[in-house]
Design a protein around this motif. Structure first.
Motif, PDB file in Angstrom:
ATOM      1  N   ILE A 118      11.531  -2.626   2.757  1.00  0.00           N
ATOM      2  CA  ILE A 118      10.442  -1.306   2.533  1.00  0.00           C
ATOM      3  C   ILE A 118      10.969  -0.657   1.226  1.00  0.00           C
ATOM      4  CG2 ILE A 118       9.665   1.002   3.180  1.00  0.00           C
ATOM      5  CD1 ILE A 118       9.449  -0.367   6.199  1.00  0.00           C
ATOM      6  N   ARG A 119      12.360  -0.492   1.243  1.00  0.00           N
ATOM      7  CA  ARG A 119      12.852   0.160  -0.163  1.00  0.00           C
ATOM      8  C   ARG A 119      12.620  -0.599  -1.459  1.00  0.00           C
ATOM      9  NH1 ARG A 119      17.950   1.898   3.201  1.00  0.00           N
ATOM     10  NH2 ARG A 119      17.386   4.129   3.960  1.00  0.00           N
ATOM     11  N   LYS A 120      12.436  -1.681  -1.133  1.00  0.00           N
ATOM     12  CA  LYS A 120      12.208  -2.585  -2.565  1.00  0.00           C
ATOM     13  C   LYS A 120      10.557  -2.456  -3.095  1.00  0.00           C
ATOM     14  CE  LYS A 120      15.313  -6.463  -1.934  1.00  0.00           C
ATOM     15  NZ  LYS A 120      15.521  -7.968  -1.736  1.00  0.00           N
ATOM     16  N   LEU A 121       9.738  -1.820  -2.271  1.00  0.00           N
ATOM     17  CA  LEU A 121       8.442  -1.645  -2.514  1.00  0.00           C
ATOM     18  C   LEU A 121       8.326  -0.545  -3.457  1.00  0.00           C
ATOM     19  CD1 LEU A 121       6.698  -2.239   1.027  1.00  0.00           C
ATOM     20  CD2 LEU A 121       6.707  -3.743  -1.174  1.00  0.00           C
ATOM     21  N   GLU A 122       7.669  -0.718  -4.546  1.00  0.00           N
ATOM     22  CA  GLU A 122       7.443   0.367  -5.703  1.00  0.00           C
ATOM     23  C   GLU A 122       6.780   1.701  -5.096  1.00  0.00           C
ATOM     24  OE1 GLU A 122       4.866   0.967  -9.669  1.00  0.00           O
ATOM     25  OE2 GLU A 122       5.376  -0.798  -9.122  1.00  0.00           O
ATOM     26  N   GLY A 123       7.452   2.925  -5.480  1.00  0.00           N
ATOM     27  CA  GLY A 123       6.776   4.177  -4.933  1.00  0.00           C
ATOM     28  C   GLY A 123       7.365   4.648  -3.359  1.00  0.00           C
ATOM     29  N   VAL A 124       8.159   3.762  -2.747  1.00  0.00           N
ATOM     30  CA  VAL A 124       8.870   4.144  -1.688  1.00  0.00           C
ATOM     31  C   VAL A 124       9.850   5.059  -1.939  1.00  0.00           C
ATOM     32  CG1 VAL A 124      10.270   3.485   0.420  1.00  0.00           C
ATOM     33  CG2 VAL A 124       8.511   2.154  -0.378  1.00  0.00           C
ATOM     34  N   GLN A 125       9.959   6.481  -1.354  1.00  0.00           N
ATOM     35  CA  GLN A 125      10.887   7.427  -1.443  1.00  0.00           C
ATOM     36  C   GLN A 125      11.899   7.501  -0.296  1.00  0.00           C
ATOM     37  OE1 GLN A 125       8.613  10.987  -2.467  1.00  0.00           O
ATOM     38  NE2 GLN A 125       7.890  10.230  -4.303  1.00  0.00           N
ATOM     39  N   GLN A 126      11.290   7.392   0.834  1.00  0.00           N
ATOM     40  CA  GLN A 126      12.335   7.662   1.995  1.00  0.00           C
ATOM     41  C   GLN A 126      11.804   6.649   3.189  1.00  0.00           C
ATOM     42  OE1 GLN A 126      12.053  11.571   3.804  1.00  0.00           O
ATOM     43  NE2 GLN A 126      14.136  11.347   4.702  1.00  0.00           N
ATOM     44  N   VAL A 127      12.755   6.119   3.972  1.00  0.00           N
ATOM     45  CA  VAL A 127      12.534   5.254   5.126  1.00  0.00           C
ATOM     46  C   VAL A 127      13.316   5.777   6.365  1.00  0.00           C
ATOM     47  CG1 VAL A 127      12.471   3.128   6.122  1.00  0.00           C
ATOM     48  CG2 VAL A 127      12.157   3.228   3.532  1.00  0.00           C
ATOM     49  N   VAL A 128      12.757   6.195   7.399  1.00  0.00           N
ATOM     50  CA  VAL A 128      13.107   6.696   8.474  1.00  0.00           C
ATOM     51  C   VAL A 128      13.001   5.751   9.785  1.00  0.00           C
ATOM     52  CG1 VAL A 128      13.878   8.714   9.920  1.00  0.00           C
ATOM     53  CG2 VAL A 128      13.455   9.227   7.473  1.00  0.00           C
ATOM     54  N   THR A 129      13.833   5.607  10.451  1.00  0.00           N
ATOM     55  CA  THR A 129      13.604   4.677  11.640  1.00  0.00           C
ATOM     56  C   THR A 129      14.004   5.504  13.016  1.00  0.00           C
ATOM     57  OG1 THR A 129      15.674   3.455  11.420  1.00  0.00           O
ATOM     58  CG2 THR A 129      13.743   2.471  10.687  1.00  0.00           C
ATOM     59  N   ASP A 130      13.326   5.121  14.029  1.00  0.00           N
ATOM     60  CA  ASP A 130      13.850   5.748  15.253  1.00  0.00           C
ATOM     61  C   ASP A 130      13.709   4.383  16.294  1.00  0.00           C
ATOM     62  OD1 ASP A 130      13.932   6.722  18.025  1.00  0.00           O
ATOM     63  OD2 ASP A 130      12.766   8.519  17.428  1.00  0.00           O
ATOM     64  N   VAL A 131      14.957   3.984  16.871  1.00  0.00           N
ATOM     65  CA  VAL A 131      14.926   2.641  17.537  1.00  0.00           C
ATOM     66  C   VAL A 131      14.363   3.053  18.854  1.00  0.00           C
ATOM     67  CG1 VAL A 131      16.441   0.989  18.439  1.00  0.00           C
ATOM     68  CG2 VAL A 131      17.036   1.906  16.106  1.00  0.00           C
ATOM     69  N   GLN A 132      14.735   4.134  19.340  1.00  0.00           N
ATOM     70  CA  GLN A 132      14.194   4.459  20.815  1.00  0.00           C
ATOM     71  C   GLN A 132      12.523   4.369  20.995  1.00  0.00           C
ATOM     72  OE1 GLN A 132      16.467   8.049  21.618  1.00  0.00           O
ATOM     73  NE2 GLN A 132      18.139   6.643  22.543  1.00  0.00           N
ATOM     74  N   LYS A 133      12.015   5.076  19.924  1.00  0.00           N
ATOM     75  CA  LYS A 133      10.337   5.121  19.987  1.00  0.00           C
ATOM     76  C   LYS A 133       9.826   3.812  19.217  1.00  0.00           C
ATOM     77  CE  LYS A 133      10.670   9.962  19.912  1.00  0.00           C
ATOM     78  NZ  LYS A 133      10.133  11.307  19.335  1.00  0.00           N
ATOM     79  N   ASP A 134      10.472   2.925  18.474  1.00  0.00           N
ATOM     80  CA  ASP A 134      10.170   1.739  17.716  1.00  0.00           C
ATOM     81  C   ASP A 134       9.252   2.031  16.844  1.00  0.00           C
ATOM     82  OD1 ASP A 134      11.790  -0.219  19.242  1.00  0.00           O
ATOM     83  OD2 ASP A 134      10.130  -0.592  20.814  1.00  0.00           O
ATOM     84  N   TRP A 135       9.620   3.075  15.886  1.00  0.00           N
ATOM     85  CA  TRP A 135       8.780   3.393  14.813  1.00  0.00           C
ATOM     86  C   TRP A 135       9.559   3.639  13.543  1.00  0.00           C
ATOM     87  CZ3 TRP A 135      10.136   7.769  12.471  1.00  0.00           C
ATOM     88  CH2 TRP A 135      10.483   8.974  13.063  1.00  0.00           C
ATOM     89  N   ILE A 136       8.788   3.172  12.319  1.00  0.00           N
ATOM     90  CA  ILE A 136       9.418   3.466  10.980  1.00  0.00           C
ATOM     91  C   ILE A 136       8.537   4.381  10.233  1.00  0.00           C
ATOM     92  CG2 ILE A 136       9.924   1.999   8.938  1.00  0.00           C
ATOM     93  CD1 ILE A 136       9.629  -0.499  10.917  1.00  0.00           C
TER      94      ILE A 136
END
Length: 166
Positions: A118-136
């Motif tokens: 995801i970080r390789k994609l143009e325009g991405v500023q922040q990526v946060v994950t929650d493993v317990q809730k299975d979301w990005i």
């Protein structure tokens, strides 16, 4: 290899390699035992590409280390590139969106790989994950429609868009 899924994926990629007769993965120490008539360097490169990690040959010990120094030097960030990334993260101008994606985050290796893609994609500023809730959660000026497509195509993950906000 931190889980059965990761081990199976690596085993499958190695089993298709020419000359491989048997493959055994051991998750605990993270080792892969390969028997057959294969070029160890080529096999090492294939496993490194599949796992996105550094792979060491245990045996044979006399196998050549192809361009090891060049690869290590190429991964070091330059000062100019690093400062551009921090500038991007600080600016929150118009067109910034937040997208929440749902997918099964079963292991730390997968989370790390997803973040990297995801970080390789143009325009991405922040990526946060929650493993317990299975979301990005992804924030930036990126193409929102492209996010789930990249994960589906490149990582073969079932991904759905849970929420989109500005």
């Amino acid at each position: 290899m931190c889980c059965e899924r990761c081990a199976d994926e690596v085993k499958k990629s190695v089993e298709g390699f020419e000359g491989v007769e048997r493959v055994k993965a051991d998750i605990g120490p993270g080792t892969l035992k390969v028997e057959g008539k294969v070029d160890p360097s080529s096999l090492r490169d294939r496993v490194a590409k599949k796992t996105h990690r550094k792979v060491d040959l245990v045996f044979p010990t006399n196998a050549p280390q192809k361009d090891a120094k060049k690869k290590d030097d190429s991964k070091k960030p330059t000062a100019g590139k690093e400062s551009n990334k921090s500038d991007k993260k600080k600016s929150k101008g118009p067109g910034v969106s937040t997208v929440v994606l749902k997918t099964r985050l079963h292991c730390a290796c997968l989370v790390k790989l997803i973040k990297k893609k995801i970080r390789k994609l143009e325009g991405v500023q922040q990526v946060v994950t929650d493993v317990q809730k299975d979301w990005i959660m992804v924030t930036g000026t990126m193409d929102v429609k492209r996010l789930p497509e990249v994960l589906k195509q490149e990582l073969e993950l079932a991904v759905e868009v849970a929420a989109v906000g500005s």
